[in-house]
Design a protein around this motif. Sequence first.
Motif, PDB file in Angstrom:
ATOM      1  N   CYS A  71      40.062  41.474  49.249  1.00  0.00           N
ATOM      2  CA  CYS A  71      38.732  40.940  49.618  1.00  0.00           C
ATOM      3  C   CYS A  71      38.704  39.423  49.625  1.00  0.00           C
ATOM      4  O   CYS A  71      37.666  38.822  49.903  1.00  0.00           O
ATOM      5  CB  CYS A  71      37.651  41.488  48.698  1.00  0.00           C
ATOM      6  N   LEU A 101      40.725  40.229  36.789  1.00  0.00           N
ATOM      7  CA  LEU A 101      40.834  40.006  38.230  1.00  0.00           C
ATOM      8  C   LEU A 101      41.059  38.506  38.384  1.00  0.00           C
ATOM      9  O   LEU A 101      40.185  37.701  38.035  1.00  0.00           O
ATOM     10  CB  LEU A 101      39.556  40.457  38.943  1.00  0.00           C
ATOM     11  N   ALA A 121      35.266  42.264  45.189  1.00  0.00           N
ATOM     12  CA  ALA A 121      34.910  43.499  45.873  1.00  0.00           C
ATOM     13  C   ALA A 121      36.074  44.473  46.021  1.00  0.00           C
ATOM     14  O   ALA A 121      35.879  45.551  46.569  1.00  0.00           O
ATOM     15  CB  ALA A 121      34.359  43.169  47.256  1.00  0.00           C
ATOM     16  N   CYS A 122      37.285  44.124  45.555  1.00  0.00           N
ATOM     17  CA  CYS A 122      38.408  45.018  45.817  1.00  0.00           C
ATOM     18  C   CYS A 122      39.201  45.405  44.568  1.00  0.00           C
ATOM     19  O   CYS A 122      39.826  46.449  44.548  1.00  0.00           O
ATOM     20  CB  CYS A 122      39.361  44.381  46.836  1.00  0.00           C
TER      21      CYS A 122
HETATM   22  S1  FES Z   1      40.563  39.438  45.411  1.00  0.00           S
HETATM   23 FE1  FES Z   1      39.186  41.117  45.550  1.00  0.00          FE
HETATM   24  S2  FES Z   1      38.338  41.295  43.561  1.00  0.00           S
HETATM   25 FE2  FES Z   1      39.752  39.634  43.413  1.00  0.00          FE
END
Ligand code: FES
Length: 107
Positions: free
Chosen positions: A40, A85, A45-46
């Motif tokens: 993302c 993340l 979001a990913c």
């Molecule tokens: S790059 Fe998508 S949540 Fe971190």
Amino acid sequence: MPQITFLLPDGGTQTLEAGDAPTVMHLAIRHDLPGMPAECGGQLACATCMVDVPEDWRGRVPEASPDERDMIEDRIGSLPEGRRLCCQIAVTPALDGLVVRIPERQG
Ligand code: FES
């Protein structure tokens, strides 16, 4: 200029100058590190930009937001200690010497 070391899924190591990378994820992507799809682009979001922060660094990296924690838990069904993340870890001078491990799988 902060230097950040990535422990790679294949057992290798890369130590990189952060330069103007805004986040740890951006630094990894710019150097095409394996195991970091970051699909993302940093929009939270990913959850495909996971890293593990070793215990001795956990108190020095800003804490994960509730949304970040939820994203990790939704992706892998648990929230391991130190799992982050890395699009949510802004590069600052205080992170000079940071070591993060890219897990074998991103979920
Ligand atoms: S790059 Fe998508 S949540 Fe971190």
